[in-house]
Design a protein around this motif. Structure first.
Motif, PDB file in Angstrom:
ATOM      1  N   GLY A 195       0.793  -1.228   0.000  1.00  0.00           N
ATOM      2  CA  GLY A 195       0.000   0.000   0.000  1.00  0.00           C
ATOM      3  C   GLY A 195       0.819   1.268   0.000  1.00  0.00           C
ATOM      4  O   GLY A 195       0.273   2.355  -0.147  1.00  0.00           O
ATOM      5  N   HIS A 196       2.129   1.183   0.182  1.00  0.00           N
ATOM      6  CA  HIS A 196       3.007   2.356   0.139  1.00  0.00           C
ATOM      7  C   HIS A 196       3.626   2.471  -1.247  1.00  0.00           C
ATOM      8  O   HIS A 196       3.806   1.486  -1.944  1.00  0.00           O
ATOM      9  CB  HIS A 196       4.114   2.261   1.193  1.00  0.00           C
ATOM     10  CG  HIS A 196       3.614   2.429   2.582  1.00  0.00           C
ATOM     11  ND1 HIS A 196       3.101   1.391   3.323  1.00  0.00           N
ATOM     12  CD2 HIS A 196       3.538   3.524   3.362  1.00  0.00           C
ATOM     13  CE1 HIS A 196       2.726   1.847   4.505  1.00  0.00           C
ATOM     14  NE2 HIS A 196       2.986   3.141   4.557  1.00  0.00           N
ATOM     15  N   GLN A 197       3.988   3.679  -1.597  1.00  0.00           N
ATOM     16  CA  GLN A 197       4.614   3.942  -2.885  1.00  0.00           C
ATOM     17  C   GLN A 197       6.111   4.134  -2.698  1.00  0.00           C
ATOM     18  O   GLN A 197       6.534   4.831  -1.786  1.00  0.00           O
ATOM     19  CB  GLN A 197       3.989   5.194  -3.525  1.00  0.00           C
ATOM     20  CG  GLN A 197       4.454   5.475  -4.925  1.00  0.00           C
ATOM     21  CD  GLN A 197       4.090   4.380  -5.915  1.00  0.00           C
ATOM     22  OE1 GLN A 197       3.022   3.784  -5.842  1.00  0.00           O
ATOM     23  NE2 GLN A 197       4.990   4.092  -6.832  1.00  0.00           N
ATOM     24  N   LEU A 198       6.897   3.524  -3.555  1.00  0.00           N
ATOM     25  CA  LEU A 198       8.350   3.670  -3.522  1.00  0.00           C
ATOM     26  C   LEU A 198       8.782   4.609  -4.632  1.00  0.00           C
ATOM     27  O   LEU A 198       8.422   4.424  -5.789  1.00  0.00           O
ATOM     28  CB  LEU A 198       9.027   2.309  -3.709  1.00  0.00           C
ATOM     29  CG  LEU A 198      10.545   2.326  -3.878  1.00  0.00           C
ATOM     30  CD1 LEU A 198      11.220   2.836  -2.607  1.00  0.00           C
ATOM     31  CD2 LEU A 198      11.051   0.950  -4.239  1.00  0.00           C
ATOM     32  N   ASP A 199       9.560   5.630  -4.270  1.00  0.00           N
ATOM     33  CA  ASP A 199      10.170   6.503  -5.264  1.00  0.00           C
ATOM     34  C   ASP A 199      11.535   5.898  -5.565  1.00  0.00           C
ATOM     35  O   ASP A 199      12.469   6.042  -4.778  1.00  0.00           O
ATOM     36  CB  ASP A 199      10.309   7.920  -4.706  1.00  0.00           C
ATOM     37  CG  ASP A 199      10.999   8.866  -5.674  1.00  0.00           C
ATOM     38  OD1 ASP A 199      11.106   8.527  -6.873  1.00  0.00           O
ATOM     39  OD2 ASP A 199      11.436   9.943  -5.236  1.00  0.00           O
ATOM     40  N   LEU A 200      11.629   5.185  -6.663  1.00  0.00           N
ATOM     41  CA  LEU A 200      12.873   4.496  -7.007  1.00  0.00           C
ATOM     42  C   LEU A 200      13.879   5.508  -7.556  1.00  0.00           C
ATOM     43  O   LEU A 200      14.118   5.607  -8.752  1.00  0.00           O
ATOM     44  CB  LEU A 200      12.605   3.376  -8.005  1.00  0.00           C
ATOM     45  CG  LEU A 200      13.708   2.338  -8.155  1.00  0.00           C
ATOM     46  CD1 LEU A 200      14.062   1.706  -6.810  1.00  0.00           C
ATOM     47  CD2 LEU A 200      13.302   1.273  -9.139  1.00  0.00           C
ATOM     48  N   ALA A 201      14.459   6.271  -6.645  1.00  0.00           N
ATOM     49  CA  ALA A 201      15.396   7.342  -6.991  1.00  0.00           C
ATOM     50  C   ALA A 201      16.725   6.745  -7.466  1.00  0.00           C
ATOM     51  O   ALA A 201      17.064   5.609  -7.130  1.00  0.00           O
ATOM     52  CB  ALA A 201      15.608   8.235  -5.770  1.00  0.00           C
ATOM     53  N   PRO A 202      17.499   7.511  -8.233  1.00  0.00           N
ATOM     54  CA  PRO A 202      18.767   7.012  -8.785  1.00  0.00           C
ATOM     55  C   PRO A 202      19.759   6.518  -7.725  1.00  0.00           C
ATOM     56  O   PRO A 202      20.547   5.614  -8.002  1.00  0.00           O
ATOM     57  CB  PRO A 202      19.334   8.224  -9.535  1.00  0.00           C
ATOM     58  CG  PRO A 202      18.153   9.063  -9.861  1.00  0.00           C
ATOM     59  CD  PRO A 202      17.174   8.856  -8.736  1.00  0.00           C
ATOM     60  N   HIS A 203      19.717   7.078  -6.508  1.00  0.00           N
ATOM     61  CA  HIS A 203      20.678   6.636  -5.495  1.00  0.00           C
ATOM     62  C   HIS A 203      20.457   5.184  -5.096  1.00  0.00           C
ATOM     63  O   HIS A 203      21.404   4.504  -4.700  1.00  0.00           O
ATOM     64  CB  HIS A 203      20.658   7.556  -4.269  1.00  0.00           C
ATOM     65  CG  HIS A 203      19.458   7.418  -3.413  1.00  0.00           C
ATOM     66  ND1 HIS A 203      18.285   8.093  -3.670  1.00  0.00           N
ATOM     67  CD2 HIS A 203      19.226   6.664  -2.309  1.00  0.00           C
ATOM     68  CE1 HIS A 203      17.398   7.768  -2.745  1.00  0.00           C
ATOM     69  NE2 HIS A 203      17.941   6.908  -1.913  1.00  0.00           N
ATOM     70  N   ILE A 204      19.243   4.684  -5.220  1.00  0.00           N
ATOM     71  CA  ILE A 204      18.974   3.289  -4.866  1.00  0.00           C
ATOM     72  C   ILE A 204      19.668   2.358  -5.858  1.00  0.00           C
ATOM     73  O   ILE A 204      20.271   1.346  -5.466  1.00  0.00           O
ATOM     74  CB  ILE A 204      17.458   3.021  -4.786  1.00  0.00           C
ATOM     75  CG1 ILE A 204      16.870   3.814  -3.611  1.00  0.00           C
ATOM     76  CG2 ILE A 204      17.173   1.526  -4.634  1.00  0.00           C
ATOM     77  CD1 ILE A 204      15.375   3.755  -3.498  1.00  0.00           C
ATOM     78  N   GLU A 205      19.635   2.706  -7.129  1.00  0.00           N
ATOM     79  CA  GLU A 205      20.337   1.899  -8.126  1.00  0.00           C
ATOM     80  C   GLU A 205      21.844   1.942  -7.893  1.00  0.00           C
ATOM     81  O   GLU A 205      22.533   0.923  -8.042  1.00  0.00           O
ATOM     82  CB  GLU A 205      20.001   2.369  -9.538  1.00  0.00           C
ATOM     83  CG  GLU A 205      20.564   1.451 -10.600  1.00  0.00           C
ATOM     84  CD  GLU A 205      20.047   1.740 -11.987  1.00  0.00           C
ATOM     85  OE1 GLU A 205      20.562   1.118 -12.926  1.00  0.00           O
ATOM     86  OE2 GLU A 205      19.139   2.581 -12.151  1.00  0.00           O
ATOM     87  N   LEU A 206      22.376   3.085  -7.506  1.00  0.00           N
ATOM     88  CA  LEU A 206      23.801   3.198  -7.207  1.00  0.00           C
ATOM     89  C   LEU A 206      24.170   2.340  -5.997  1.00  0.00           C
ATOM     90  O   LEU A 206      25.170   1.611  -6.020  1.00  0.00           O
ATOM     91  CB  LEU A 206      24.182   4.660  -6.958  1.00  0.00           C
ATOM     92  CG  LEU A 206      25.647   4.915  -6.622  1.00  0.00           C
ATOM     93  CD1 LEU A 206      26.569   4.450  -7.749  1.00  0.00           C
ATOM     94  CD2 LEU A 206      25.867   6.387  -6.322  1.00  0.00           C
TER      95      LEU A 206
END
Length: 172
Positions: A34-45
């Motif tokens: 039920g929560h939204q994840l903002d898959l920001a570029p730092h997560i990929e790094l």
């Protein structure tokens, strides 16, 4: 030609087993429905660097980010579950500033590893001792959670994660 649904499922499983960024994202939704994840570029790094840690290409890694940027989810929860999925014989120690935080992160990791989603990817990896702060895998690996001041005498590890070793106000 239309791709059969089973082929899509197989491809998705392969992606989740081999791409840590995708696994981190899917793990977030497993643990926080039920929560939204903002898959920001730092997560990929972060994921790229952690994959290099798993492969042995990086032996020491420091991740410094402001609070609420998913460091703990990425490293202390998802990465540890992913690491133990790939090599259930690994020994991991995760230390945080307090026992409560250490136990919360360990409980989230164990909950993830017990989920049908995780078991579909890696099988039933958990076995043996299943205490929140110290659980084992079927191949003798383990995840031990402790506080920074906790006793670790005689404990070795293949990976050590130190997550929030100080409270934010103490760091100031």
């Amino acid at each position: 030609a239309e791709v059969p649904p089973t082929l899509w499922a197989q491809e998705l499983s392969l992606i989740l087993r081999t791409d840590l960024t995708s696994f981190i994202e899917r793990s977030f939704y497993e643990l926080h429905p039920g929560h939204q994840l903002d898959l920001a570029p730092h997560i990929e790094l972060i994921a790229t660097k952690l994959e290099a840690v798993r492969r042995g290409e990086i032996r020491r890694l420091i991740i410094n980010l402001s609070p609420r940027h998913l460091k703990s989810h990425c490293v202390s929860v998802a990465f540890i579950a992913w690491l133990l999925g790939h090599d259930p014989a690994k020994h991991v120690i995760c230390a945080s500033y307090g026992e409560e935080l250490a136990d919360d992160l360990a409980a989230a990791c164990r909950r993830l590893m017990r989920s049908p989603f995780y078991r579909a990817l890696f099988g039933n990896v958990l076995g043996g001792r299943q205490a929140v702060s110290d659980f084992e895998t079927i191949h003798g690996g383990r995840r031990l959670a402790t506080s920074v001041g906790g006793v670790l005498t005689g404990r070795g590890a293949d990976a050590i994660v130190i997550d929030d070793p100080q409270k934010a106000d103490e760091a100031l």
